[in-house]
Design an enzyme around this catalytic site. Structure first.
Site, PDB file in Angstrom:
ATOM      1  N   HIS A  75      23.096  -2.964 -33.215  1.00  0.00           N
ATOM      2  CA  HIS A  75      24.457  -3.459 -33.449  1.00  0.00           C
ATOM      3  C   HIS A  75      25.156  -3.883 -32.172  1.00  0.00           C
ATOM      4  CE1 HIS A  75      24.433  -0.951 -37.405  1.00  0.00           C
ATOM      5  NE2 HIS A  75      23.770  -2.070 -37.526  1.00  0.00           N
ATOM      6  N   ASN A 111      21.127  16.078 -39.904  1.00  0.00           N
ATOM      7  CA  ASN A 111      22.535  15.789 -40.204  1.00  0.00           C
ATOM      8  C   ASN A 111      23.156  17.056 -40.806  1.00  0.00           C
ATOM      9  OD1 ASN A 111      24.986  14.650 -41.334  1.00  0.00           O
ATOM     10  ND2 ASN A 111      23.985  12.653 -41.183  1.00  0.00           N
ATOM     11  N   PRO A 112      24.370  17.444 -40.337  1.00  0.00           N
ATOM     12  CA  PRO A 112      24.981  18.647 -40.926  1.00  0.00           C
ATOM     13  C   PRO A 112      25.439  18.421 -42.366  1.00  0.00           C
ATOM     14  CG  PRO A 112      26.422  17.682 -39.240  1.00  0.00           C
ATOM     15  CD  PRO A 112      25.165  16.903 -39.233  1.00  0.00           C
TER      16      PRO A 112
END
Ligand code: BV8
Length: 238
Positions: free
Chosen positions: A118, A210-211
């Site tokens: 990006h 990832n939490p």
């Protein structure tokens, strides 16, 4: 740390890593969909990160990026960024880093050849095709800066929604996904395409770090509910 995942990583000859904004959360960079801090609380980043928004209100969008640039310039890479860079130094060519992040923190941590899908928030480019008169070094200092001869505006050199990703970086990322033995998907909600699609086309085992639950959990072979700066050093140690 679940041992099967450590075994997958240790025995993988090709590792792909796809990171998102959560990778930089522990460095103090608000994630892309977090409530925007302060001044920007009322705006939706998805509305701001577009050519349409910039053309409609160049000063507001430029100020949003200036605000983010100032914030990012004050933070440091975290243990997760450093663990990825150290692994690649110890195992040259074995890990391909693909990032959606524009903050440059992987690069500052020493990750070389990171595929920045990006773009880079610290670089500018011309909004319209530059003429011979368009010289960024001589741009009129304003918000945004502009060419004093033709009025062309400078804009952040990031990929806005609706814009194509850099073809070479995307092709390299797709190749890495197609050839990997394991893909670590770190700190991304899995909402933005085509980047998120890489986790769905990965040839190898997909491990999410990832939490919180993500849109990609259904595509995962393993989900490690934890933080990048905590889990990556454990996962990548020899
Ligand atoms: C395009 C730069 C076509 C700007 C960004 C299907 C195929 C193709 C396109 C589409 C498609 N479906 C929809 C589209 C269109 C669109 C899209 O995906 N829309 C979505 C929102 C529905 N895609 C596009 O427009 C792309 N372009 O397709 O063009 C084309 C082709 C040819 C010719 C012309 C056009 C362009 C997308 C790029 C947009 N630009 N960034 C800027 O930054 O200002 S995307 C932006 O979102 C950031 O780069 C960010 O990284 C990215 C993704 O978000 P995340 O990284 O996931 O961040 P998020 O906040 O969502 O989540 C953070 C996560 O971290 C959370 O899960 C959280 O739990 C976790 N976390 C928090 N703390 C931690 C943690 N994890 C670990 N540790 C922690 N400590």
């Amino acid at each position: 740390m679940t041992d099967p995942v450590r075994h997958w990583v240790r025995s993988a000859s090709r590792i792909a890593v796809l990171t998102g904004a959560g990778m930089s959360a522990e460095s103090g960079v608000p994630t892309f969909r977090d409530a925007q801090t302060g001044l920007w609380a009322k705006f939706d980043p998805q509305q701001l990160a577009t050519e349409h928004a910039f053309r409609a209100n160049p000063k507001m969008v430029w100020d949003w990026y200036a605000f983010r640039r100032d914030l990012i310039a004050k933070v440091e890479p975290n243990a997760g960024h450093r663990a990825l860079a150290a692994f690649s130094r110890r195992h040259p060519g074995r890990l391909t880093l693909i990032t959606q992040n524009v903050d440059g923190l992987h690069q500052r941590a020493g990750s070389e050849g990171a595929l920045a899908l990006h773009g880079n928030i610290f670089e500018d480019k011309w909004l319209d095709t530059p003429g011979a008169c368009c010289n960024a070094d001589a741009a009129v200092a304003d918000t945004p800066p502009y060419c004093g001869r033709c009025g062309n505006l400078l804009r952040p050199a990031v990929v806005w929604f609706g814009e194509a990703l850099p073809a070479r970086a995307l092709a390299a990322a797709e190749a890495a996904a197609n050839e990997c033995d394991v893909m670590l998907v770190v700190g991304t909600s899995g909402v933005v395409y085509p980047a998120a699609g890489l986790a769905r086309t990965a040839a190898g085992k997909v491990v999410i770090i990832n939490p919180e639950p993500t849109e990609l959990d259904d595509a995962a072979d393993a989900v490690l509910r934890g933080r990048a700066a905590q889990l990556l050093p454990l996962l990548l140690e020899d």
